[in-house]
Design a protein around this motif. Sequence first.
Motif, short mmCIF file in Angstrom:
data_model
loop_
_atom_site.label_atom_id
_atom_site.label_comp_id
_atom_site.label_asym_id
_atom_site.label_seq_id
_atom_site.Cartn_x
_atom_site.Cartn_y
_atom_site.Cartn_z
N GLY A 41 40.72 40.58 35.06
CA GLY A 41 39.93 39.76 35.97
C GLY A 41 38.83 40.58 36.62
O GLY A 41 38.45 41.65 36.15
N ASN A 42 38.31 40.08 37.70
CA ASN A 42 37.24 40.75 38.43
C ASN A 42 37.70 41.08 39.84
O ASN A 42 36.97 40.88 40.80
N ALA A 43 38.93 41.60 39.97
CA ALA A 43 39.50 41.86 41.29
C ALA A 43 38.65 42.86 42.09
O ALA A 43 38.45 42.69 43.28
N PHE A 44 38.15 43.91 41.41
CA PHE A 44 37.28 44.90 42.06
C PHE A 44 36.65 45.78 41.00
O PHE A 44 37.19 45.96 39.91
N ASP A 45 35.48 46.31 41.33
CA ASP A 45 34.76 47.23 40.45
C ASP A 45 33.75 47.96 41.31
O ASP A 45 32.86 47.34 41.89
N THR A 46 33.88 49.28 41.41
CA THR A 46 32.97 50.05 42.25
C THR A 46 31.61 50.24 41.58
O THR A 46 30.66 50.63 42.24
N GLY A 47 31.55 50.02 40.25
CA GLY A 47 30.35 50.43 39.54
C GLY A 47 30.36 51.95 39.42
O GLY A 47 31.30 52.61 39.86
N SER A 48 29.32 52.49 38.83
CA SER A 48 29.24 53.93 38.61
C SER A 48 29.08 54.68 39.92
O SER A 48 28.20 54.37 40.72
N ILE A 49 29.96 55.68 40.13
CA ILE A 49 29.86 56.55 41.31
C ILE A 49 29.48 57.93 40.80
O ILE A 49 30.30 58.60 40.14
N PRO A 50 28.27 58.39 41.06
CA PRO A 50 27.85 59.71 40.56
C PRO A 50 28.70 60.83 41.15
O PRO A 50 29.28 60.67 42.23
N GLY A 51 28.75 61.94 40.45
CA GLY A 51 29.48 63.11 40.94
C GLY A 51 29.01 63.50 42.33
O GLY A 51 27.82 63.47 42.62
N GLY A 52 29.97 63.81 43.21
CA GLY A 52 29.66 64.23 44.56
C GLY A 52 29.36 63.10 45.53
O GLY A 52 29.05 63.34 46.69
N LYS A 53 29.46 61.86 45.08
CA LYS A 53 29.14 60.70 45.92
C LYS A 53 30.40 59.90 46.22
O LYS A 53 31.47 60.15 45.66
N SER A 54 30.25 58.90 47.10
CA SER A 54 31.38 58.02 47.42
C SER A 54 30.90 56.59 47.49
O SER A 54 29.69 56.32 47.58
N ARG A 55 31.83 55.68 47.46
CA ARG A 55 31.54 54.25 47.55
C ARG A 55 32.76 53.58 48.17
O ARG A 55 33.87 54.06 48.03
N THR A 56 32.54 52.44 48.83
CA THR A 56 33.62 51.70 49.45
C THR A 56 33.72 50.32 48.81
O THR A 56 32.71 49.71 48.49
N PHE A 57 34.97 49.87 48.60
CA PHE A 57 35.19 48.51 48.12
C PHE A 57 36.32 47.89 48.92
O PHE A 57 37.01 48.57 49.67
N THR A 58 36.48 46.57 48.77
CA THR A 58 37.49 45.84 49.52
C THR A 58 38.64 45.47 48.60
O THR A 58 38.42 44.93 47.50
N ALA A 59 39.87 45.76 49.03
CA ALA A 59 41.05 45.42 48.25
C ALA A 59 41.16 43.90 48.13
O ALA A 59 40.71 43.17 49.01
N PRO A 60 41.77 43.41 47.05
CA PRO A 60 42.00 41.97 46.92
C PRO A 60 42.80 41.43 48.11
O PRO A 60 43.59 42.15 48.71
N SER A 61 42.59 40.16 48.43
CA SER A 61 43.30 39.55 49.56
C SER A 61 44.69 39.09 49.17
O SER A 61 45.51 38.78 50.03
N LYS A 62 44.98 39.04 47.87
CA LYS A 62 46.29 38.58 47.39
C LYS A 62 47.21 39.78 47.15
O LYS A 62 46.82 40.75 46.50
N VAL A 63 48.43 39.70 47.69
CA VAL A 63 49.42 40.75 47.49
C VAL A 63 49.75 40.87 46.00
O VAL A 63 49.84 39.87 45.29
N GLY A 64 49.91 42.10 45.53
CA GLY A 64 50.27 42.32 44.14
C GLY A 64 49.90 43.72 43.69
O GLY A 64 49.50 44.56 44.50
N GLU A 65 50.04 43.96 42.39
CA GLU A 65 49.70 45.25 41.81
C GLU A 65 48.54 45.04 40.85
O GLU A 65 48.59 44.16 39.99
N TYR A 66 47.51 45.85 41.00
CA TYR A 66 46.28 45.72 40.25
C TYR A 66 46.00 47.03 39.51
O TYR A 66 45.63 48.03 40.13
N ALA A 67 46.19 47.02 38.20
CA ALA A 67 45.90 48.20 37.39
C ALA A 67 44.39 48.43 37.41
O ALA A 67 43.60 47.49 37.43
#
Length: 83
Positions: A41-67
């Motif tokens: 699915g499309n639960a989350f995707d940070t996109g490309s994070i270059p070396g030495g950089k950081s990015r923030t994303f939001t966890a899914p709102s539904k309880v569960g395990e997301y590979a």
Amino acid sequence: MGLITMENFAFSPANPQVRPGEKITVVNKDSAAHTVTATEGNAFDTGSIPGGKSRTFTAPSKVGEYAFVCTFHPNMKGTLIVR
């Protein structure tokens, strides 16, 4: 706030536990770019994070395990545990 570090082509922790909707910061300590991308699915995707950089994303709102995987390096795997 959750934290995932990418270093030596591995996620740390590989199985982070977060709350639903929690903000998660991803820090890339490698020189190569990486992603944190849900494998189903499309639960989350940070996109490309270059070396030495950081990015923030939001966890899914539904309880569960997301590979997740780095789309550039499929041997980098983990599971986001939302509880």
